[in-house]
Design an enzyme around this catalytic site. Structure first.
Site, PDB file in Angstrom:
ATOM      1  N   GLU A  48       2.200   0.753   8.799  1.00  0.00           N
ATOM      2  CA  GLU A  48       1.874  -0.507   9.449  1.00  0.00           C
ATOM      3  C   GLU A  48       2.741  -0.681  10.685  1.00  0.00           C
ATOM      4  OE1 GLU A  48       3.839  -3.921   7.309  1.00  0.00           O
ATOM      5  OE2 GLU A  48       3.865  -2.467   5.660  1.00  0.00           O
TER       6      GLU A  48
ATOM      7  N   ASP B 163       3.055  -6.159  -5.685  1.00  0.00           N
ATOM      8  CA  ASP B 163       3.951  -5.102  -5.226  1.00  0.00           C
ATOM      9  C   ASP B 163       5.320  -5.690  -4.936  1.00  0.00           C
ATOM     10  OD1 ASP B 163       4.507  -5.316  -2.175  1.00  0.00           O
ATOM     11  OD2 ASP B 163       2.338  -5.571  -2.293  1.00  0.00           O
TER      12      ASP B 163
END
Length: 224
Positions: A113, A22
């Site tokens: 997150e 990613d």
């Protein structure tokens, strides 16, 4: 058929994995062809954050990944304190986060997150956080016919959602844990669909592993 069941149903071996990675605007230039030649078969690309940030490199990265033959998709960095889940899903969809069943596109990913610059859980209670994620997910599903993936860590999930089990049946899990093993899976999921196993990949960004064979990855990309 539940999307999250695909890795186990279609994997050719219990230990089968597929390399991917990613990236974000921090990796403005990536040699996607070289990554493919080295074995990578997918890439997740940051598209948006909140309702005001769009990655200036997203389009070129997406095009580069497509040209190299990589399965690709966009991801959204959540900012739950700034606006509703629906507003952020709508913004994400308008700036590259959509999905189509062309066999080359991953469902969008919600990156949720620890807040890098504020309260641990963005000031939300456990129940409010669960509601926010559902608001994002249902908005995304309504627009695309598919639930987004959820990227998180086990610690954050247990801390900020109270270990919610409300998402495991429909939202594929992208688990972040930089180690030699997956470790404990967040409550609600029997296993991860993807594992971010390192914050350093040879061709840029973070290393990701699909939990299954390349054939099952292609089915996952296409199956609503």
């Amino acid at each position: 058929m539940k999307i999250n069941a695909l890795p186990l149903l279609f994997s050719t071996a219990a230990s089968a994995t597929v390399q991917g990675f990613d990236i974000s605007g921090y990796q403005p230039s990536v040699d996607f062809a070289a990554a493919y030649a080295a074995g990578a078969r997918f890439v997740m690309i940051k598209a948006t954050e909140g309702t005001s940030y769009t990655s200036s490199t997203f389009s070129s990265q997406y095009s580069g990944a497509s040209s190299a033959g990589l399965i690709r998709g966009g991801y959204h960095f959540a900012q739950p304190a700034s606006s509703t889940g629906a507003a952020q899903a709508t913004y994400f969809l308008a700036h590259g986060g959509g999905w189509s069943n062309d066999g080359l596109t991953l469902p969008g990913m919600l990156d949720i997150e620890y807040n890098p610059s504020g309260a641990t859980c963005y000031g939300l209670s456990e129940s409010a956080m669960v509601a926010w994620i559902k608001d994002f997910g249902e908005t995304y599903k309504s627009a695309t016919g598919r639930y987004p993936m959820i990227y998180t860590t086990t610690d954050w999930w247990n801390t900020c959602t109270g270990g919610s089990t409300a998402f495991g049946d429909d939202y594929p899990l992208v688990l972040a844990r930089y180690s030699t093993s997956v470790g404990t899976i967040p409550d609600g999921w029997p296993y991860q669909s993807f594992w971010q196993n390192s914050d350093a990949y040879s061709y840029g960004g973070d290393s990701e592993l699909w939990n299954g064979s390349e054939a099952s990855l292609k089915i996952f990309a296409k199956t609503a």
